[in-house]
Design a protein around this motif. Structure first.
Motif, PDB file in Angstrom:
ATOM      1  N   VAL A 175       6.462   0.578   5.915  1.00  0.00           N
ATOM      2  CA  VAL A 175       5.538   0.754   4.781  1.00  0.00           C
ATOM      3  C   VAL A 175       5.264  -0.589   4.109  1.00  0.00           C
ATOM      4  O   VAL A 175       4.123  -0.922   3.775  1.00  0.00           O
ATOM      5  CB  VAL A 175       6.106   1.776   3.766  1.00  0.00           C
ATOM      6  N   CYS A 176       6.317  -1.385   3.911  1.00  0.00           N
ATOM      7  CA  CYS A 176       6.136  -2.687   3.247  1.00  0.00           C
ATOM      8  C   CYS A 176       5.306  -3.637   4.112  1.00  0.00           C
ATOM      9  O   CYS A 176       4.524  -4.441   3.591  1.00  0.00           O
ATOM     10  CB  CYS A 176       7.491  -3.285   2.888  1.00  0.00           C
ATOM     11  N   LEU A 177       5.444  -3.527   5.432  1.00  0.00           N
ATOM     12  CA  LEU A 177       4.601  -4.304   6.350  1.00  0.00           C
ATOM     13  C   LEU A 177       3.150  -3.824   6.273  1.00  0.00           C
ATOM     14  O   LEU A 177       2.211  -4.631   6.282  1.00  0.00           O
ATOM     15  CB  LEU A 177       5.116  -4.192   7.784  1.00  0.00           C
ATOM     16  N   ALA A 178       2.954  -2.509   6.191  1.00  0.00           N
ATOM     17  CA  ALA A 178       1.599  -1.952   6.089  1.00  0.00           C
ATOM     18  C   ALA A 178       0.921  -2.428   4.800  1.00  0.00           C
ATOM     19  O   ALA A 178      -0.261  -2.791   4.798  1.00  0.00           O
ATOM     20  CB  ALA A 178       1.650  -0.427   6.130  1.00  0.00           C
ATOM     21  N   LEU A 179       1.688  -2.448   3.702  1.00  0.00           N
ATOM     22  CA  LEU A 179       1.141  -2.936   2.422  1.00  0.00           C
ATOM     23  C   LEU A 179       0.709  -4.393   2.544  1.00  0.00           C
ATOM     24  O   LEU A 179      -0.332  -4.802   2.023  1.00  0.00           O
ATOM     25  CB  LEU A 179       2.188  -2.807   1.315  1.00  0.00           C
ATOM     26  N   GLU A 180       1.517  -5.178   3.275  1.00  0.00           N
ATOM     27  CA  GLU A 180       1.199  -6.599   3.460  1.00  0.00           C
ATOM     28  C   GLU A 180      -0.038  -6.750   4.328  1.00  0.00           C
ATOM     29  O   GLU A 180      -0.911  -7.573   4.052  1.00  0.00           O
ATOM     30  CB  GLU A 180       2.408  -7.299   4.099  1.00  0.00           C
ATOM     31  N   ASN A 181      -0.106  -5.960   5.400  1.00  0.00           N
ATOM     32  CA  ASN A 181      -1.239  -6.013   6.325  1.00  0.00           C
ATOM     33  C   ASN A 181      -2.552  -5.638   5.620  1.00  0.00           C
ATOM     34  O   ASN A 181      -3.605  -6.201   5.903  1.00  0.00           O
ATOM     35  CB  ASN A 181      -0.976  -5.074   7.509  1.00  0.00           C
ATOM     36  N   LEU A 182      -2.459  -4.700   4.669  1.00  0.00           N
ATOM     37  CA  LEU A 182      -3.642  -4.281   3.899  1.00  0.00           C
ATOM     38  C   LEU A 182      -3.903  -5.194   2.698  1.00  0.00           C
ATOM     39  O   LEU A 182      -4.866  -5.006   1.969  1.00  0.00           O
ATOM     40  CB  LEU A 182      -3.463  -2.842   3.397  1.00  0.00           C
ATOM     41  N   GLU A 183      -2.995  -6.170   2.487  1.00  0.00           N
ATOM     42  CA  GLU A 183      -3.085  -7.125   1.373  1.00  0.00           C
ATOM     43  C   GLU A 183      -3.093  -6.423   0.010  1.00  0.00           C
ATOM     44  O   GLU A 183      -3.866  -6.752  -0.878  1.00  0.00           O
ATOM     45  CB  GLU A 183      -4.321  -8.028   1.519  1.00  0.00           C
ATOM     46  N   ILE A 184      -2.205  -5.426  -0.124  1.00  0.00           N
ATOM     47  CA  ILE A 184      -2.102  -4.680  -1.382  1.00  0.00           C
ATOM     48  C   ILE A 184      -1.311  -5.501  -2.397  1.00  0.00           C
ATOM     49  O   ILE A 184      -0.183  -5.897  -2.146  1.00  0.00           O
ATOM     50  CB  ILE A 184      -1.388  -3.321  -1.172  1.00  0.00           C
ATOM     51  N   ASP A 185      -1.915  -5.733  -3.567  1.00  0.00           N
ATOM     52  CA  ASP A 185      -1.248  -6.493  -4.625  1.00  0.00           C
ATOM     53  C   ASP A 185      -0.573  -5.590  -5.647  1.00  0.00           C
ATOM     54  O   ASP A 185       0.463  -5.921  -6.193  1.00  0.00           O
ATOM     55  CB  ASP A 185      -2.267  -7.375  -5.363  1.00  0.00           C
TER      56      ASP A 185
END
Length: 423
Positions: free
Chosen positions: A163-173
């Motif tokens: 999930v944390c990788l997905a957030l990074e991939n989507l560039e979620i701030d």
């Protein structure tokens, strides 16, 4: 700035969150490749399309080849297999997992020593720490010593870091979440029959707004609760911003309602964050320096945004100390209790403040001392601050016998050159 809203109307679990983010556009190959660099069991991860009461959504399919070998060996009488139930998902059927039980400290150390992106490390650690603290409190043990037979199984490690990788991939701030329903009834876990919400889930959800949605069954798991508590900055209704994309992640169970987590991506205005914080204060003239130091340490351990002491003069010209704690509004009761229990005060003042903060991200850069982490404070495309991580800089200064300020200066210089050239 990209903002994510987790719409938890049907609850939230690890696999639901991961699949909702993949449905939102996170690259599953990026997630798998990053996970495979970790010292974990071999696995295969796939996504299948499923229908939840008319809503087309994605469901996680995880498989562990090593586990099949272990089962076959056990069936042949070579190995005594160990059974346990994993409640970190929404499915309730018993599983036989043969992964080594990992202590919280082992998982946190694995994340710390990994090559994962800095923000992924930070987010993953905060989720696991949140779950470990809750499990530790329930079982009456040191959180670092908690054996994650419930949340440390391979699938949960994949859920959290994935999930944390997905957030990074989507560039979620920035992450927001809706109020959370828990479900009700009984749940069979490793230790026996437990009430829903599971004790760890209930502990994690303290301070989080709950939704009144009465459904029999486990809607929210410890892992899902950990995401909401550790990662979300705000709880409530959807922001008044245009929606960009929507993703649906399916739970493993079927209910009378669509068992999906909806993840919504918003494009927010890229201006300094404005957020509400609560300020707690009390003043006293009869506490020792050791007791004050102990209080500060406990407050930071409990997640205070900041703690500081101001020397003041009280009535009859007595020298005294003003204690100030800054916290997120949802954690106010924790710190009120701390001040009333650990200090000599008979009352605590509190007020709400608005504060503006720069957007922040972490980046790993190459320096003369090797790879180091810097925190970048920015607004729009302008970088306002570049700060080396103190703990890393301290080690470098000691190893090279040079002043800390010199390390800071060299790291900042290297960061400016690399960040500007990459822009």
């Amino acid at each position: 700035m990209k903002q994510l809203y987790l719409d938890c109307q049907s609850g939230i679990s690890g696999d639901m969150t991961l699949t909702a983010l993949i449905d939102l556009g996170a690259d599953i190959d990026y997630i798998k490749n990053q996970l495979r660099q970790l010292p974990i069991d071999s696995f295969s991860m796939d996504i299948k399309q499923t229908d939840k009461k008319g809503i087309s959504s994605k469901e996680l399919v995880l498989d562990f080849p090593d586990e099949h070998e272990h089962v076959r060996a056990a069936e042949a009488g070579h190995v005594h297999s160990h059974h346990h139930h994993n409640h970190s998902h929404t499915h309730s059927d018993d599983h036989t997992h043969h992964h080594a039980h990992r202590k919280a400290s082992t998982i946190l150390n694995m994340i710390k020593e990994s090559e994962l992106p800095s923000r992924v490390k930070e987010r993953s650690r905060s989720v696991f720490e949140m779950i470990a603290q809750a499990e530790g409190k329930i079982h009456g043990m040191d959180p670092a010593e908690v054996h994650f037979h419930e949340v440390g199984a391979m699938d949960s490690i994949i859920d959290v870091i994935g999930v944390c990788l997905a957030l990074e991939n989507l560039e979620i701030d920035r992450i927001m979440a809706s109020p959370v329903p828990t479900g009700y009834g009984k749940l069979r876990m490793a230790h026996g029959l437990y009430p829903i919400p599971a004790p760890a889930t209930a502990e994690i959800l303290r301070g989080i707004p709950l939704a009144d949605f009465q459904v029999e069954g486990e809607l929210t798991t410890p892992t899902g609760a950990g995401f909401v508590k550790a990662l979300a900055l705000e709880y409530g209704q959807m922001p008044a911003l245009p929606m960009e994309r929507i993703g649906y992640g399916a739970g493993k169970k079927d209910f009378e309602h669509p068992n999906v987590l909806r993840a919504i991506l918003f494009q927010a205005n890229d201006k300094p964050e404005s957020e509400t914080i609560t300020v707690l204060e009390c003043q006293l003239d009869d506490m020792s320096g050791e007791a004050l130091g102990y209080l500060m340490e406990k407050a930071f351990d409990k997640g205070a945004l900041d703690v500081y002491f101001t020397p003041i003069t009280m009535k009859k010209s007595r020298p005294a100390t003003l204690i100030t704690i800054l916290t997120k509004p949802e954690n106010v009761l924790v710190f009120e209790e701390l001040l009333l229990r650990e200090t000599s005060t008979f009352g605590v003042r509190k007020s709400q403040w608005e504060r503006s903060v720069l957007h922040r991200r972490f980046q790993t850069i190459e320096t003369a001392y090797g790879k180091m982490t810097v925190k970048i404070g920015y607004k729009d495309d302008d970088i306002y601050k570049i700060t080396p991580e103190y703990e890393e800089a301290k080690v470098v200064a000691a190893e090279n016998n040079i002043p800390l300020n010199e390390v800071y200066g060299n790291v900042r210089k290297a960061a400016k050159e690399q960040i500007c050239s990459s822009d």
